[in-house]
Design an enzyme around this catalytic site. Structure first.
Site, PDB file in Angstrom:
ATOM      1  N   CYS A  52      -0.657   5.713  34.258  1.00  0.00           N
ATOM      2  CA  CYS A  52      -0.744   5.523  35.708  1.00  0.00           C
ATOM      3  C   CYS A  52      -2.193   5.238  36.134  1.00  0.00           C
ATOM      4  CB  CYS A  52      -0.164   6.750  36.421  1.00  0.00           C
ATOM      5  SG  CYS A  52       0.339   6.405  38.111  1.00  0.00           S
TER       6      CYS A  52
ATOM      7  N   HIS B 237       5.219   7.897  33.461  1.00  0.00           N
ATOM      8  CA  HIS B 237       4.570   9.136  33.010  1.00  0.00           C
ATOM      9  C   HIS B 237       5.331   9.803  31.861  1.00  0.00           C
ATOM     10  CE1 HIS B 237       1.625   9.713  36.332  1.00  0.00           C
ATOM     11  NE2 HIS B 237       2.470   8.932  36.992  1.00  0.00           N
TER      12      HIS B 237
ATOM     13  N   GLU C  57       4.303  12.112  30.011  1.00  0.00           N
ATOM     14  CA  GLU C  57       4.005  13.558  30.005  1.00  0.00           C
ATOM     15  C   GLU C  57       4.886  14.326  30.983  1.00  0.00           C
ATOM     16  OE1 GLU C  57       2.359  11.346  31.609  1.00  0.00           O
ATOM     17  OE2 GLU C  57       1.610  12.157  33.500  1.00  0.00           O
TER      18      GLU C  57
END
Lengths: 84, 227
Positions: free
Chosen positions: B86, B194, B196
């Site tokens: 991002c 994302h 994560e």
């Protein structure tokens, strides 16, 4: 001192959704003559005079940080001002 | 394997990144402040999402001159894995480690939702645990994720298989549905979604975990197996 006015705009080939949204809003306002809107950035730099090449310096700043050459163009104007 | 999560003023996905690596992956990880001047003790560099320097001027543009970025460039040149997610991706573009630039989302809306991604290249150090063509679900959260590059750059990206992830349904207007690309050498990955935030079923998906596992696997093959 120099006052440098830098104008950063999206390249013509790059779609400007912000500009489009504003154009539609202008149309709603009744300003139907507006054919296109492009939104850019305006920056004012104040530089001390010195032993340097002014254009070279501005180009370095514009191409490395103030604009992104992949999607943006820039132009600038220089004014000499007297420090107050 | 030891990871660095680079923290800029305005990073806000650093904790998620740390959690993913520490708790879900079980690896060593440390936060590294943006003015750090040495990354030699780390094997992998993670640039998290957020709003570095308030997104002033352009997303990621100011971060490129942070002290730590010259070290990130150095690590990338040394062949260490560098992942930018991002805002991290935006920083990699501004720094020139990856080609192209980000524009505002075509809709002008901030998009925050799970997206289906297609794994286009499963032969990178970031994707070896996926299958080519595999569709995974990973959330996006961005206002400026509309990837742009010129025709010539796009051709190079395709020729070198640098397009790693594409969106199944393009949410932001990106050129060729691009969601993530690597550099030519394949050790720097930038992606808007994302991974994560997709490391546990509790989060709705654990499809992102394989990305981190891929990094560790390649590192082990390269350094542990060799010794």
């Amino acid at each position: 001192m120099y006052k440098v006015k830098v104008y950063v705009t999206l390249r013509e080939s790059v779609l400007d959704p912000q500009g489009k949204a504003v154009m539609h809003s202008l149309h709603k306002m009744g300003q139907s003559e507006v054919e296109d809107v492009r939104i850019g950035k305006y920056l004012e730099l104040t530089l001390q005079k010195g032993d340097y090449d002014l254009d070279e310096k501005i180009v370095a700043m514009c191409s490395k940080l103030l604009s992104n050459p992949v999607i943006e163009d820039y132009r600038y104007e220089v004014e000499e001002v007297v420090a107050q | 394997m030891k990871f660095a999560v680079i923290v800029f003023p305005g990073s806000n996905c650093d904790t998620d990144m740390y959690h993913a690596v520490k708790d879900e992956l079980g690896m060593d990880v440390e936060y590294v402040w943006h003015d750090a001047s040495d990354l030699s003790g780390f094997d992998g560099i993670l640039l998290p999402g957020g709003f570095s320097y308030g997104d002033y001027l352009r997303t990621g543009s100011i971060a490129q001159f942070s002290n730590v970025m010259s070290e990130v460039v150095k690590a990338a040149k040394e062949g260490k894995p560098v992942l930018g997610v991002c805002n991290g991706f935006q920083i990699l573009l501004e720094t020139g480690l990856l080609p192209g630039a980000m524009r505002r989302n075509e809709s002008l809306k901030f998009i925050c939702q799970p997206e289906e991604l297609k794994v286009q290249n499963a032969c990178t150090i970031f994707t070896s645990q996926y299958e080519k063509g595999e569709v995974i679900s990973v959330p996006v959260a961005h206002g400026e994720g509309n990837y742009y590059c010129d025709e010539e750059t796009l051709k190079v990206l395709k020729e070198n298989d640098q397009i790693v992830f594409t969106y199944a349904k393009n949410p932001n207007g990106s050129v060729e549905d691009i969601a993530g690309i690597t550099n030519k050498e394949g050790n720097v990955l930038g992606m808007m979604p994302h991974p994560e935030r997709a490391v546990d079923e509790l989060l709705g998906s654990k499809d992102g975990l394989k990305l981190f596992q891929s990094i560790v696997k390649s590192w082990r093959e390269r350094y542990v197996a060799a010794t």
